[in-house]
Design an enzyme around this catalytic site. Structure first.
Site, PDB file in Angstrom:
ATOM      1  CD  GLU A 299      -7.684  -8.652  -0.822  1.00  0.00           C
ATOM      2  OE1 GLU A 299      -7.524  -9.109   0.326  1.00  0.00           O
ATOM      3  OE2 GLU A 299      -6.773  -8.102  -1.460  1.00  0.00           O
TER       4      GLU A 299
ATOM      5  CG  ASP B 158      -4.484 -11.338   7.695  1.00  0.00           C
ATOM      6  OD1 ASP B 158      -5.227 -11.911   6.889  1.00  0.00           O
ATOM      7  OD2 ASP B 158      -4.495 -10.110   7.872  1.00  0.00           O
TER       8      ASP B 158
ATOM      9  CG  ASP C  47       1.793  -0.902   3.397  1.00  0.00           C
ATOM     10  OD1 ASP C  47       1.149  -0.646   4.416  1.00  0.00           O
ATOM     11  OD2 ASP C  47       1.375  -1.637   2.480  1.00  0.00           O
TER      12      ASP C  47
ATOM     13  CG  ASP D  88      -8.682 -10.895   7.983  1.00  0.00           C
ATOM     14  OD1 ASP D  88      -8.137 -11.956   7.658  1.00  0.00           O
ATOM     15  OD2 ASP D  88      -8.751  -9.909   7.236  1.00  0.00           O
TER      16      ASP D  88
ATOM     17  CD  GLU E 227      -6.830 -12.164   3.074  1.00  0.00           C
ATOM     18  OE1 GLU E 227      -7.146 -12.263   4.280  1.00  0.00           O
ATOM     19  OE2 GLU E 227      -6.375 -11.123   2.565  1.00  0.00           O
TER      20      GLU E 227
ATOM     21  CG  HIS F  69      -1.739  -1.096   1.524  1.00  0.00           C
ATOM     22  ND1 HIS F  69      -1.271  -2.248   2.096  1.00  0.00           N
ATOM     23  CD2 HIS F  69      -3.061  -1.277   1.311  1.00  0.00           C
ATOM     24  CE1 HIS F  69      -2.276  -3.103   2.231  1.00  0.00           C
ATOM     25  NE2 HIS F  69      -3.369  -2.540   1.753  1.00  0.00           N
TER      26      HIS F  69
END
Length: 437
Positions: free
Chosen positions: A232, A309, A104, A307, A268, A101
């Site tokens: 997404e 991850d 980031d 979430d 995802e 991003h």
């Protein structure tokens, strides 16, 4: 300045019997499977946000991660130094791609102009490192969810100024993605949804989202950006209901707003399970509709239900993923992006290597197993036999469009009753899959 000094210059493939935790047991980048190397099939990507910016914080406490590359202030100088660390990591790991991003890689400024300037400075460093290492940008995107200005959403905000700011941010993100040779650009609607329908004009918000994405397509054409746009799906978190709920909802949206020729999906695993689906389901639905673009490779903890991850280590999961991906011809220009983070308790820098190595090995095994299943042909034969009644006779007439309600009524009146159904053989098939594992 090297950071990962306790890690070899290159993580090597040492085979299944290796006891070295800093080696690949199954991922051999040059091994050929179904006519392509593993590297070309999998196109592994490192997520800049979790790997280099994640701190290990959670709702109950601050970060625990030891990250020597994080300076006391989030400024451009530290961001540029972080780029060197990121490429040291990716080069040693042997990952060919990365994703980010905008926020980031570069700190947000006090104004939009300052944010653009900061991003340009870091993009220069990213470009230099890409040229030095050959590592490529799989996709870029814009963070349209962290800043308080996006509390009501970005493209779906009730505030026109917020929509305008988001548009300016995405414009810049597409430009830098193009400058870095990014092969895709992702739309992730972090807050594109609602908490309460009583204060929400859903039609207006979704109309705005459609217009926003058309603006992106129009600008990409204007500047000659040839990358693939990706959408997404995610059903919830942080909003109660997000408009990009699952693959089916995203595809319906893209078709309804005339975007189907321009946008595919980035699927995802953790988002699939939050929507009440399996990853295999989401991949199959996207693939059969012609919208399979790329994947974020992770998994969730079904006992927690949010979430999380986590890195994917379940061979059954990766086999399912690769069966569908191979079925639909692969992911390129997409790839397998590790949108995953180490656990809060795994706080040392070397844990980042252990996590990525495990995920890469798991997908390599999934690829080899899926290829073996396809080569053997037993599973395909079982499925083909199950639907064989549609290969001739009345079934073929139904599929070709020749049959009508009237003709089918006459057929059944003449026949009287259906031909007995065939067993689904679910247990036998599950046993069959286990023989490959």
């Amino acid at each position: 300045m090297a950071v990962f000094t306790d890690v070899p210059n290159k993580i090597a493939f040492e085979g299944p019997r290796s006891k070295n935790p800093l080696s690949f047991r199954h991922y051999d980048a040059n091994e050929v499977v179904e006519g392509k190397t593993m590297a070309d099939h999998l196109r592994f990507s490192v997520a800049y946000w979790h790997t280099f910016r994640g701190t290990g914080s959670d709702p109950f406490g601050p970060g625990t991660a030891v990250r020597p590359w994080e300076g006391p202030v989030d400024n451009v100088e530290n961001a540029v130094n972080r780029v060197k660390v990121a490429f040291e990591f990716m080069e040693k790991l042997g990952a060919g791609y990365y994703c980010f991003h905008d926020r980031d890689v570069a700190p947000e400024g006090k104004t939009l102009a300052e944010s653009h300037k900061n991003l340009d400075a870091v993009v220069k460093a990213l470009k230099d490192e890409q040229q030095r290492t050959g590592i490529k940008l799989l996709w870029g995107t814009a963070n349209l969810f962290s800043n308080p200005r996006y509390m009501h959403g970005a493209a779906t905000s009730c505030n026109a100024d917020t929509f305008a700011y988001a548009a300016a941010q995405v414009k810049k993100a597409i430009e830098v993605t193009q400058e870095l040779g990014g092969e895709n650009y992702v739309f992730w609607g972090g807050r594109e949804g609602y908490q309460n329908l009583f204060n929400t004009n859903m039609k207006r918000e979704i109309d705005h989202l459609g217009r926003f994405m058309h603006m992106a397509v129009e600008y990409a054409k204007e500047i000659g950006f040839k990358g693939q746009f990706l959408f997404e799906p995610k059903p919830k978190e942080p909003t109660k209901h997000q408009y990009d709920f699952d693959a089916a909802a995203c595809i319906a949206f893209l078709r309804a707003y005339g975007l189907e020729k321009h946008v595919k999906l980035n699927i995802e695993t953790n988002h699939a399970t939050l929507a009440g689906h399996t990853m295999m389901h989401e991949l199959e639905y996207a693939g059969m509709q012609g919208f399979l673009g790329s994947i974020d490779a992770n998994t969730g903890d079904l006992l927690l239900g949010w979430d999380t991850d986590q890195f994917p280590t379940d061979i059954y999961l990766t086999t399912q993923c690769m069966l569908v991906i191979l079925k639909y011809g692969g992911l390129a220009p997409g790839g397998v992006n590790f949108d995953a983070k180490v656990r809060r308790e795994s706080f040392e820098p070397v844990d980042l290597f252990h996590a990525h190595i495990g995920g890469m090995d798991a997908f390599a095994r999934g690829l080899k197993i899926a290829a073996a299943i396809r080569a053997d042909g037993q599973l395909d034969k079982i499925v083909q036999e199950r639907y064989s009644s549609f290969d001739s006779g009345v079934g073929a007439e139904i599929e070709s469009g020749k049959a009508t309600f009237k003709s089918l009524e006459k057929y059944m009146l003449d026949k009287g009753e259906i031909t007995p159904n065939k067993s689904g053989r679910q247990e036998m098939i599950e046993n069959l899959i286990n023989t490959y594992l």
